[in-house]
Scaffold this motif. Sequence first.
Motif, mmCIF file in Angstrom:
data_model
loop_
_atom_site.group_PDB
_atom_site.id
_atom_site.type_symbol
_atom_site.label_atom_id
_atom_site.label_comp_id
_atom_site.label_asym_id
_atom_site.label_seq_id
_atom_site.Cartn_x
_atom_site.Cartn_y
_atom_site.Cartn_z
ATOM 1 N N MET A 43 0.868 -1.178 0.000
ATOM 2 C CA MET A 43 0.000 0.000 0.000
ATOM 3 C C MET A 43 0.902 1.224 0.000
ATOM 4 N N ILE A 44 0.661 2.157 -0.914
ATOM 5 C CA ILE A 44 1.510 3.341 -1.045
ATOM 6 C C ILE A 44 0.633 4.587 -1.129
ATOM 7 N N VAL A 45 0.951 5.576 -0.318
ATOM 8 C CA VAL A 45 0.305 6.883 -0.392
ATOM 9 C C VAL A 45 1.399 7.926 -0.492
ATOM 10 N N ASN A 46 1.370 8.697 -1.554
ATOM 11 C CA ASN A 46 2.395 9.727 -1.758
ATOM 12 C C ASN A 46 1.963 11.001 -1.047
ATOM 13 N N GLY A 47 2.809 11.444 -0.116
ATOM 14 C CA GLY A 47 2.496 12.660 0.625
ATOM 15 C C GLY A 47 2.773 13.935 -0.135
ATOM 16 N N HIS A 48 3.477 13.834 -1.293
ATOM 17 C CA HIS A 48 3.775 15.013 -2.118
ATOM 18 C C HIS A 48 4.419 16.122 -1.294
ATOM 19 N N VAL A 49 5.316 15.729 -0.386
ATOM 20 C CA VAL A 49 5.994 16.698 0.474
ATOM 21 C C VAL A 49 7.493 16.649 0.205
ATOM 22 N N THR A 50 8.124 17.814 0.201
ATOM 23 C CA THR A 50 9.575 17.914 0.046
ATOM 24 C C THR A 50 10.162 18.590 1.281
ATOM 25 N N PHE A 51 11.240 18.006 1.806
ATOM 26 C CA PHE A 51 12.000 18.584 2.921
ATOM 27 C C PHE A 51 13.236 19.272 2.367
ATOM 28 N N THR A 52 13.544 20.458 2.865
ATOM 29 C CA THR A 52 14.794 21.141 2.537
ATOM 30 C C THR A 52 15.379 21.640 3.851
ATOM 31 N N SER A 53 16.551 21.132 4.238
ATOM 32 C CA SER A 53 17.037 21.306 5.610
ATOM 33 C C SER A 53 18.467 21.821 5.663
ATOM 34 N N ARG A 54 18.762 22.493 6.804
ATOM 35 C CA ARG A 54 20.125 22.964 7.055
ATOM 36 C C ARG A 54 20.330 23.116 8.564
ATOM 37 N N LEU A 55 21.550 22.854 9.007
ATOM 38 C CA LEU A 55 21.932 23.077 10.402
ATOM 39 C C LEU A 55 22.603 24.443 10.547
ATOM 40 N N TYR A 56 22.309 25.121 11.665
ATOM 41 C CA TYR A 56 22.904 26.421 11.971
ATOM 42 C C TYR A 56 23.430 26.414 13.400
ATOM 43 N N GLU A 57 24.433 27.246 13.657
ATOM 44 C CA GLU A 57 24.829 27.516 15.031
ATOM 45 C C GLU A 57 23.750 28.372 15.692
ATOM 46 N N VAL A 58 23.468 28.091 16.949
ATOM 47 C CA VAL A 58 22.511 28.924 17.681
ATOM 48 C C VAL A 58 23.074 30.339 17.812
ATOM 49 N N ASN A 59 22.276 31.302 17.418
ATOM 50 C CA ASN A 59 22.645 32.713 17.549
ATOM 51 C C ASN A 59 22.070 33.228 18.867
ATOM 52 N N ARG A 60 22.918 33.376 19.885
ATOM 53 C CA ARG A 60 22.438 33.785 21.211
ATOM 54 C C ARG A 60 21.916 35.218 21.226
ATOM 55 N N ASP A 61 22.237 35.999 20.201
ATOM 56 C CA ASP A 61 21.743 37.372 20.159
ATOM 57 C C ASP A 61 20.253 37.443 19.846
ATOM 58 N N LEU A 62 19.720 36.389 19.231
ATOM 59 C CA LEU A 62 18.281 36.352 18.972
ATOM 60 C C LEU A 62 17.565 35.915 20.249
ATOM 61 N N LYS A 63 16.762 36.761 20.787
ATOM 62 C CA LYS A 63 16.074 36.482 22.053
ATOM 63 C C LYS A 63 14.731 35.797 21.739
ATOM 64 N N LEU A 64 14.789 34.489 21.555
ATOM 65 C CA LEU A 64 13.602 33.721 21.209
ATOM 66 C C LEU A 64 13.083 33.016 22.452
ATOM 67 N N ASP A 65 11.773 32.964 22.608
ATOM 68 C CA ASP A 65 11.204 32.386 23.818
ATOM 69 C C ASP A 65 10.655 30.980 23.582
ATOM 70 N N TRP A 66 11.164 30.291 22.580
ATOM 71 C CA TRP A 66 10.741 28.928 22.297
ATOM 72 C C TRP A 66 11.973 28.070 22.011
ATOM 73 N N LYS A 67 11.785 26.742 22.058
ATOM 74 C CA LYS A 67 12.858 25.811 21.700
ATOM 75 C C LYS A 67 12.579 25.107 20.376
ATOM 76 N N THR A 68 11.305 25.038 20.008
ATOM 77 C CA THR A 68 10.912 24.485 18.714
ATOM 78 C C THR A 68 9.798 25.344 18.133
ATOM 79 N N ALA A 69 9.947 25.727 16.876
ATOM 80 C CA ALA A 69 8.898 26.430 16.143
ATOM 81 C C ALA A 69 8.492 25.576 14.954
ATOM 82 N N PHE A 70 7.189 25.537 14.683
ATOM 83 C CA PHE A 70 6.699 24.632 13.653
ATOM 84 C C PHE A 70 5.500 25.273 12.967
ATOM 85 N N GLU A 71 5.572 25.424 11.657
ATOM 86 C CA GLU A 71 4.434 25.884 10.856
ATOM 87 C C GLU A 71 3.993 24.737 9.961
#
Length: 444
Positions: free
Chosen positions: A191-219
């Motif tokens: 059984m196969i269902v194609n999700g038609h989704v593409t991932f495009t990813s990159r790793l970054y160093e944490v920028n401590r100057d950005l004052k973010l109040d979350w650990k994971t953001a997801f849209e």
Amino acid sequence: MYSDRALVIGAGFAGLLAARVLAESYGDVVLVERDAISPDTGYRAGTPQACHPHALLARGAEALETLFPRLGEEMEDAGAVRADLGSDFLIRGPSGWAPRDYLGLSVLSMTRVMIERIIRGRVLRLPNVSLVDCVAVDGLLHDRGTVTGVHGRRGDRPFADYADLVVDASGRDSKLVSWLAEFGVHCPAPMIVNGHVTFTSRLYEVNRDLKLDWKTAFEITHAPDARRGGSVSTVDGDQWFLTLFGADGDAAPTDDDGFLDYATTLHCQDIAEIIKTATPVSKIYQAGNLRSRWNRFHQVPNWPRGLLALGDSVMSLNPVHGQGLTLAALNCTTLRTLLQEHDLSSEPLVFQRAIARTAKIPWTSATTSDLGWSARKLPLGTRLLRWYTGRAFEGVPGNRRVYHAFIRVSQMLDHPAALFRPAVLFRVLLGRTLSGRRPRATER
């Protein structure tokens, strides 16, 4: 029951967990792996998805703790980041931001490389487990309906090894269906269902100057209108794992400018801000044609003795849903339970049918979502489920009860029937909301 020798094809996540379980029942357990493995092994060809985020759901973490006591503590000591699924997560759905109340339910964020490295260290310290790497397995050895081992090549030399039980944990690229066909065992079409989704990813160093109040953001992407999404998690202590999603044929470009331009089209502009200001520590990786596939081995009446299959070789789910690691862990806890009561080398279908029952809910969840991108008319049950899920998504902003129910179901802690309990059902159908703490994020 204590038998002689078990052999596991694949030393990735599922294979390592299987070896851990088999070591309790077999005197000798051998992991046979295609890639070269060393203590500091990073990304490797056998786990191409390692370049993209891997979620270990709360239920998967519970299963791992039963196999590896205090594993969570060890991963945190190595840099994994613990985040509360309410207050530490910033989630944007199709109709707005999810509430950000403290839930007291947390998950760990880490790279696939880290979790495999820690588990591999634990497994290979077991006295009756060994690893043979750089082996390309070409097929199964068999005798009168019983699998007796594997054959292939190690470098430029032939390779063969024998066992009382062979476990295929070779993942999405498993050749088990064709290996079985070579000696007359034919499987139903997957059984196969194609999700038609593409991932495009990159790793970054944490920028401590950005004052973010979350650990994971997801849209979230969601058919039929939300074709773009993204996520960023703090992993391994000092890195951000950032991924842009594209559904229904959309995909983020893999050049620097295009990657940023795509991110600026999202509602959550914190993602674009990270791309603008943080230092990349990897190239941009992309994976497309992300589909779900179910090999229905439990329906093969002449399934050979001496052979089991688990993990992605049985069911590989579209990774956007984050269920793969957890399902593999649940496969192995099932294996552990059944080995206490059955000789699975003689009764392999007992195991294959058990994990098929476990797989039904995650399969339905993942494919119901992905079928929203399909142009064909869906079955009535699927359409009704998609309608209710869409209605519930609309009620998530400001509605703590609906959101908390979603979280527990998505983490595989509760059955999906929890979304139909009266307290949730009334809010979904009647549109009642309970205001929660407002999210903090930069929005376009």
